[in-house]
Design a protein around this motif. Structure first.
Motif, PDB file in Angstrom:
ATOM      1  N   TYR A   1      -0.541 -27.556  21.491  1.00 33.03           N
ATOM      2  CA  TYR A   1       0.009 -28.753  22.112  1.00 33.03           C
ATOM      3  C   TYR A   1      -0.356 -28.766  23.599  1.00 33.03           C
ATOM      4  CZ  TYR A   1       2.991 -28.698  17.936  1.00 33.03           C
ATOM      5  OH  TYR A   1       3.452 -28.655  16.648  1.00 33.03           O
ATOM      6  N   ARG A   2      -0.993 -29.874  24.028  1.00 38.53           N
ATOM      7  CA  ARG A   2      -1.397 -29.997  25.435  1.00 38.53           C
ATOM      8  C   ARG A   2      -1.282 -31.445  25.892  1.00 38.53           C
ATOM      9  NH1 ARG A   2      -7.226 -28.250  24.386  1.00 38.53           N
ATOM     10  NH2 ARG A   2      -6.478 -28.805  22.310  1.00 38.53           N
ATOM     11  N   VAL A   3      -1.116 -31.601  27.198  1.00 43.82           N
ATOM     12  CA  VAL A   3      -1.268 -32.890  27.859  1.00 43.82           C
ATOM     13  C   VAL A   3      -2.389 -32.731  28.883  1.00 43.82           C
ATOM     14  CG1 VAL A   3      -0.227 -34.580  29.405  1.00 43.82           C
ATOM     15  CG2 VAL A   3       1.119 -33.612  27.547  1.00 43.82           C
TER      16      VAL A   3
ATOM     17  N   ALA B   1       3.039 -23.817  31.126  1.00 47.70           N
ATOM     18  CA  ALA B   1       2.246 -23.562  32.323  1.00 47.70           C
ATOM     19  C   ALA B   1       1.248 -24.703  32.455  1.00 47.70           C
ATOM     20  CB  ALA B   1       1.526 -22.217  32.234  1.00 47.70           C
ATOM     21  N   PHE B   2       0.601 -24.778  33.605  1.00 43.83           N
ATOM     22  CA  PHE B   2      -0.482 -25.766  33.749  1.00 43.83           C
ATOM     23  C   PHE B   2      -1.575 -25.173  34.625  1.00 43.83           C
ATOM     24  CE2 PHE B   2       2.440 -26.809  37.235  1.00 43.83           C
ATOM     25  CZ  PHE B   2       1.594 -26.980  38.325  1.00 43.83           C
ATOM     26  N   ARG B   3      -2.785 -25.702  34.421  1.00 45.08           N
ATOM     27  CA  ARG B   3      -3.941 -25.272  35.199  1.00 45.08           C
ATOM     28  C   ARG B   3      -4.675 -26.507  35.701  1.00 45.08           C
ATOM     29  NH1 ARG B   3      -4.324 -24.426  29.854  1.00 45.08           N
ATOM     30  NH2 ARG B   3      -6.152 -25.144  28.695  1.00 45.08           N
ATOM     31  N   TYR B   4      -5.494 -26.328  36.710  1.00 45.91           N
ATOM     32  CA  TYR B   4      -6.093 -27.486  37.351  1.00 45.91           C
ATOM     33  C   TYR B   4      -7.400 -27.077  38.000  1.00 45.91           C
ATOM     34  CZ  TYR B   4      -3.867 -25.112  41.263  1.00 45.91           C
ATOM     35  OH  TYR B   4      -3.471 -24.164  42.174  1.00 45.91           O
ATOM     36  N   GLY B   5      -8.228 -28.066  38.309  1.00 49.10           N
ATOM     37  CA  GLY B   5      -9.483 -27.788  38.987  1.00 49.10           C
ATOM     38  C   GLY B   5     -10.466 -28.921  38.797  1.00 49.10           C
ATOM     39  N   MET B   6     -11.640 -28.767  39.392  1.00 50.15           N
ATOM     40  CA  MET B   6     -12.706 -29.744  39.268  1.00 50.15           C
ATOM     41  C   MET B   6     -13.488 -29.450  37.989  1.00 50.15           C
ATOM     42  SD  MET B   6     -15.711 -30.710  42.019  1.00 50.15           S
ATOM     43  CE  MET B   6     -16.720 -29.276  41.677  1.00 50.15           C
ATOM     44  N   VAL B   7     -13.650 -30.447  37.122  1.00 48.59           N
ATOM     45  CA  VAL B   7     -14.415 -30.253  35.897  1.00 48.59           C
ATOM     46  C   VAL B   7     -15.882 -30.602  36.098  1.00 48.59           C
ATOM     47  CG1 VAL B   7     -12.521 -30.518  34.287  1.00 48.59           C
ATOM     48  CG2 VAL B   7     -13.702 -32.541  35.096  1.00 48.59           C
ATOM     49  N   MET B   8     -16.161 -31.377  37.134  1.00 51.90           N
ATOM     50  CA  MET B   8     -17.535 -31.758  37.456  1.00 51.90           C
ATOM     51  C   MET B   8     -17.489 -32.481  38.798  1.00 51.90           C
ATOM     52  SD  MET B   8     -17.855 -34.911  34.831  1.00 51.90           S
ATOM     53  CE  MET B   8     -17.026 -33.841  33.641  1.00 51.90           C
ATOM     54  N   PRO B   9     -18.630 -32.603  39.482  1.00 49.63           N
ATOM     55  CA  PRO B   9     -18.619 -33.364  40.730  1.00 49.63           C
ATOM     56  C   PRO B   9     -18.094 -34.782  40.500  1.00 49.63           C
ATOM     57  CG  PRO B   9     -20.667 -32.143  40.515  1.00 49.63           C
ATOM     58  CD  PRO B   9     -19.946 -31.996  39.207  1.00 49.63           C
ATOM     59  N   GLY B  10     -17.041 -35.137  41.215  1.00 51.32           N
ATOM     60  CA  GLY B  10     -16.462 -36.466  41.093  1.00 51.32           C
ATOM     61  C   GLY B  10     -15.276 -36.543  40.161  1.00 51.32           C
ATOM     62  N   GLY B  11     -14.943 -35.455  39.458  1.00 53.83           N
ATOM     63  CA  GLY B  11     -13.837 -35.509  38.502  1.00 53.83           C
ATOM     64  C   GLY B  11     -13.020 -34.230  38.491  1.00 53.83           C
ATOM     65  N   SER B  12     -11.700 -34.365  38.454  1.00 55.21           N
ATOM     66  CA  SER B  12     -10.779 -33.234  38.359  1.00 55.21           C
ATOM     67  C   SER B  12      -9.907 -33.392  37.133  1.00 55.21           C
ATOM     68  CB  SER B  12      -9.907 -33.128  39.618  1.00 55.21           C
ATOM     69  OG  SER B  12     -10.692 -32.838  40.753  1.00 55.21           O
ATOM     70  N   ARG B  13      -9.229 -32.310  36.765  1.00 57.66           N
ATOM     71  CA  ARG B  13      -8.419 -32.338  35.552  1.00 57.66           C
ATOM     72  C   ARG B  13      -7.244 -31.381  35.694  1.00 57.66           C
ATOM     73  NH1 ARG B  13     -10.298 -32.210  29.319  1.00 57.66           N
ATOM     74  NH2 ARG B  13     -10.436 -34.389  29.850  1.00 57.66           N
ATOM     75  N   ILE B  14      -6.110 -31.794  35.124  1.00 56.46           N
ATOM     76  CA  ILE B  14      -4.926 -30.940  35.010  1.00 56.46           C
ATOM     77  C   ILE B  14      -4.597 -30.826  33.530  1.00 56.46           C
ATOM     78  CG2 ILE B  14      -2.543 -30.557  35.730  1.00 56.46           C
ATOM     79  CD1 ILE B  14      -2.992 -32.564  37.984  1.00 56.46           C
ATOM     80  N   VAL B  15      -4.385 -29.604  33.054  1.00 51.48           N
ATOM     81  CA  VAL B  15      -4.057 -29.372  31.643  1.00 51.48           C
ATOM     82  C   VAL B  15      -2.700 -28.686  31.569  1.00 51.48           C
ATOM     83  CG1 VAL B  15      -4.732 -28.258  29.496  1.00 51.48           C
ATOM     84  CG2 VAL B  15      -6.484 -29.182  31.014  1.00 51.48           C
ATOM     85  N   PHE B  16      -1.782 -29.271  30.813  1.00 51.83           N
ATOM     86  CA  PHE B  16      -0.447 -28.721  30.625  1.00 51.83           C
ATOM     87  C   PHE B  16      -0.353 -28.098  29.237  1.00 51.83           C
ATOM     88  CE2 PHE B  16      -0.196 -32.245  33.546  1.00 51.83           C
ATOM     89  CZ  PHE B  16       0.645 -31.805  34.554  1.00 51.83           C
ATOM     90  N   ASP B  17       0.035 -26.846  29.166  1.00 48.05           N
ATOM     91  CA  ASP B  17       0.317 -26.204  27.889  1.00 48.05           C
ATOM     92  C   ASP B  17       1.789 -26.438  27.569  1.00 48.05           C
ATOM     93  OD1 ASP B  17      -2.280 -25.083  27.601  1.00 48.05           O
ATOM     94  OD2 ASP B  17      -1.737 -23.581  29.092  1.00 48.05           O
ATOM     95  N   LEU B  18       2.049 -27.028  26.402  1.00 42.77           N
ATOM     96  CA  LEU B  18       3.409 -27.414  26.046  1.00 42.77           C
ATOM     97  C   LEU B  18       4.080 -26.374  25.161  1.00 42.77           C
ATOM     98  CD1 LEU B  18       2.826 -31.205  25.223  1.00 42.77           C
ATOM     99  CD2 LEU B  18       3.355 -30.143  27.435  1.00 42.77           C
ATOM    100  N   THR B  19       5.393 -26.383  25.166  1.00 41.47           N
ATOM    101  CA  THR B  19       6.167 -25.469  24.319  1.00 41.47           C
ATOM    102  C   THR B  19       6.277 -25.997  22.891  1.00 41.47           C
ATOM    103  OG1 THR B  19       8.234 -26.558  24.972  1.00 41.47           O
ATOM    104  CG2 THR B  19       7.510 -24.667  26.289  1.00 41.47           C
ATOM    105  N   GLY B  20       6.021 -27.274  22.693  1.00 42.07           N
ATOM    106  CA  GLY B  20       6.132 -27.884  21.374  1.00 42.07           C
ATOM    107  C   GLY B  20       5.674 -29.328  21.438  1.00 42.07           C
TER     108      GLY B  20
END
Length: 352
Positions: free
Chosen positions: A69-71, A96-115
């Motif tokens: 499960y992720r957002v 928890a969540f992680r973040y960063g640049m996925v490519m020049p011009g774009g960033s992303r945040i990924v949330f790991d969910l408990t359910g």
């Protein structure tokens, strides 16, 4: 037009997810890019809110992914200057969540969910009452059935401009609102009798995978980004195959959506695909002439031992060898089985 094809048998090479495995450390400010200065979670296991402080409002889009499960939140390139350790611990529905640049011009945040959860609200708030501009994401606990229906639902704020491409080709991308749509069969209307003994669709499944999408523009030819060109080509190829009537066709994306490489693979696996065709386009530097025609790439026969090792250590390697669980096998045995499956797949691809 550059076409990568692979007959689907038992194994695919490991694919990078395009999302950093851990949060990106603080970096120097990049002129012109928004700055994220703080992030916080509030709430409990039923409702959880995430707030990201920015120095300027930005467009974004948020969507759900399963297994696990992720957002995922996609936004333009952002300079992350969050406090040390941000995202390593969670609260409520967020592990928890992680973040960063996925490519020049774009960033992303990924949330790991408990359910299972749904995105109850997502918005960008302008600066007000001493508060900076904020990206706000509200999550709500749901059951499995509700989560399954919500997967792929695109949550966009009302802020303008949006991340949608404004070029003419982008009109093609707006046709389907579901970024993970795999064209399921129509449901029977309520109260209508089901068709008796309807024959199963035994046609081979062909998965067409237009490369890039969303914040990943690919290469650029003139004013047309690769993501739009390959989507239009993929849709035309789908229509051509469907008119022939010999195949059931599934698209990994049918609109301007960024889908991680691993999720494209899983779509084909779940569909039991006989053939996976990934479509990309190359561009020549200006002044180097014109090109036409197609190049077909099958699975490399020079895959390195490092790649095989990475595949063997992947979390989902149980799904890569026809459902055979390799997690309990010694590393050398797993490597041998993966190599045999890769050879078979390569042979089928070359024959095709």
């Amino acid at each position: 037009m550059c076409v990568t094809q692979l007959l689907w048998t038992t194994v695919l090479p490991a694919q990078a997810q395009g999302v950093p495995a851990a949060q990106t450390p603080a970096v120097s400010v990049t002129p012109g890019f928004p700055i994220a200065s703080d992030a916080r979670l509030a709430g409990d296991s039923r409702q959880t809110r995430f707030v990201l402080d920015l120095d300027k409002a930005v467009p974004f889009r948020a969507f759900l992914l399963s297994e696990p499960y992720r957002v995922v939140v996609d936004l333009p390139q952002v300079s992350f200057h969050l406090p040390a350790g941000a995202g390593t611990s969670g609260r409520g529905l967020v592990k928890a969540f992680r973040y960063g640049m996925v490519m020049p011009g774009g960033s992303r945040i990924v949330f790991d969910l408990t359910g299972p959860a749904r995105i109850a609200n997502s918005s960008v708030l302008d600066a007000a009452n001493g508060q900076p501009p904020r990206l706000v994401l509200e999550l709500e606990e749901v059951d499995e059935a509700t989560f399954a229906r919500a997967i792929g639902t695109d949550n966009r704020p009302t802020l303008k401009p949006s991340l949608a491409d404004s070029s003419p080709s982008a009109a093609l991308a707006a046709a389907s609102p579901n970024p993970l749509a795999v064209r399921p069969p129509p449901t029977t209307p309520a109260g209508a009798p089901a068709a008796p003994n309807a024959p199963a669709d035994t046609r081979p499944v062909v998965v067409i995978d237009p490369g890039h999408g969303g914040i990943d523009y690919g290469t650029q030819g003139g004013e047309i980004p690769e993501k739009n060109l390959v989507l239009a080509f993929g849709q035309a190829l789908r229509d051509r195959l469907e008119r022939a009537g010999k195949f059931r066709v599934v698209m990994t994306r049918d609109d301007d959506t960024f889908i991680p490489l691993g999720d494209r693979v899983r779509i084909a696996q779940k569909q039991g695909a006989a053939l996976f065709v990934s479509i990309h386009a190359d561009a020549l530097p200006r002044g180097e002439g014109d090109a036409q025609g197609a190049t077909i790439y099958t699975l490399s026969d020079k895959a390195s031992d490092v790649e095989a090792e990475r595949l063997a250590e992947a979390e989902n390697r149980a799904d890569l060898i026809g459902g055979v669980n390799l997690t309990e096998e010694p590393a050398d045995v797993a490597d041998i089985l993966i190599d045999l499956a890769r050879r078979e797949t390569r042979t089928f691809s070359n024959r095709f």
